[in-house]
Scaffold this motif. Structure first.
Motif, PDB file in Angstrom:
ATOM      1  N   LEU A  40       0.830  -1.200   0.000  1.00  0.00           N
ATOM      2  CA  LEU A  40       0.000   0.000   0.000  1.00  0.00           C
ATOM      3  C   LEU A  40       0.867   1.255   0.000  1.00  0.00           C
ATOM      4  CD1 LEU A  40      -2.864   1.182   0.184  1.00  0.00           C
ATOM      5  CD2 LEU A  40      -2.707   0.956   2.678  1.00  0.00           C
ATOM      6  N   GLY A  43      -3.305   5.841   0.541  1.00  0.00           N
ATOM      7  CA  GLY A  43      -4.671   5.509   0.902  1.00  0.00           C
ATOM      8  C   GLY A  43      -4.771   4.593   2.106  1.00  0.00           C
ATOM      9  N   ALA A  85     -10.910  -0.648  -0.392  1.00  0.00           N
ATOM     10  CA  ALA A  85     -10.357   0.706  -0.363  1.00  0.00           C
ATOM     11  C   ALA A  85     -11.310   1.629   0.383  1.00  0.00           C
ATOM     12  CB  ALA A  85     -10.138   1.206  -1.789  1.00  0.00           C
ATOM     13  N   VAL A  89      -6.824   4.648  -3.414  1.00  0.00           N
ATOM     14  CA  VAL A  89      -5.723   3.769  -3.003  1.00  0.00           C
ATOM     15  C   VAL A  89      -4.783   3.501  -4.176  1.00  0.00           C
ATOM     16  CG1 VAL A  89      -5.244   1.339  -2.425  1.00  0.00           C
ATOM     17  CG2 VAL A  89      -6.892   2.630  -1.079  1.00  0.00           C
TER      18      VAL A  89
END
Length: 213
Positions: A40, A43, A85, A89
């Motif tokens: 990731l 986000g 999400a 993201v």
């Protein structure tokens, strides 16, 4: 995260394409093969299960520089969780075998990963404790404090969580009815402990909110 760790991760992830998701998009569905380890970059992503009565129960919230699903990646467990999400993201998706080889040769990356896993477990155990022993009010306060710790920015005595957080989100995270969450939030507002401005949480006094437990 240590700057050296970030640089190594950036170098490792260069060969993988960047993918973007909108709020509400499902990155991984429960029961599906993830197809790789998600890193990731931007986000927030929530991990949840669907209960027998069809309710979504949030288990974890991931913020930038997190990998998931780690149980599938490291233990080769079947993935039973959904990953959604919560805002816009951006991720890179690495091949499992590449990631395992990478962390085996980079002990500082592995150590950082273990530290973050245990920080996440701390929040999980607190949630579990109050889910078993606490009432709706205490469970909500614990969730607000976890959000404050992970995403809050302090300004004087108050603390702002710069992330849109709805009553529906909170209900899913603590596994109680939205109507109950709404009532308890109103009580905390009336006590002057919290405020919401366009779904942005402001905790007016973190110490006093903690004392409520």
């Amino acid at each position: 995260m240590d700057e050296g760790v970030v640089k190594k991760l950036d170098k490792f992830l260069q060969k993988y394409k960047t993918r973007k998701y909108k709020k509400g998009d499902i990155l991984i569905r429960g029961g599906d093969e993830p197809g790789g380890l998600f890193f990731l970059k931007e986000g927030v992503v929530r991990q949840y299960i669907i209960s027998f009565n069809g309710e979504e129960v949030t288990l974890n919230i991931f913020k930038p520089l997190s990998f998931f699903p780690m149980s599938w990646g490291i233990n080769d467990s079947s993935n039973t969780y959904y990953f959604e999400a919560m805002n816009a993201v951006t991720v890179n998706i690495a091949l499992k075998q590449d990631f395992l080889k990478f962390i085996k040769t980079e002990p500082d990356i592995l150590l950082d990963l273990v530290k973050r896993i245990y920080r996440g477990l701390d929040g999980y155990f607190i949630r579990m404790e109050y889910s078993m022993l606490g009432d709706a009010r205490s469970r909500l306060i614990v969730e607000l404090l976890i959000w404050a710790k992970r995403f809050g920015q302090k300004k004087g005595h108050s603390l702002t969580v710069n992330f849109k957080l709805t009553e529906k989100d909170l209900a899913a995270q603590i596994g109680i009815a939205r109507e109950t969450v709404s009532r308890e939030i109103q009580k905390l507002k009336q006590a002057g402990l919290i405020e919401f401005h366009k779904n942005i949480l402001v905790i007016n006094n973190l110490e006093k909110l903690s004392d409520e437990l």
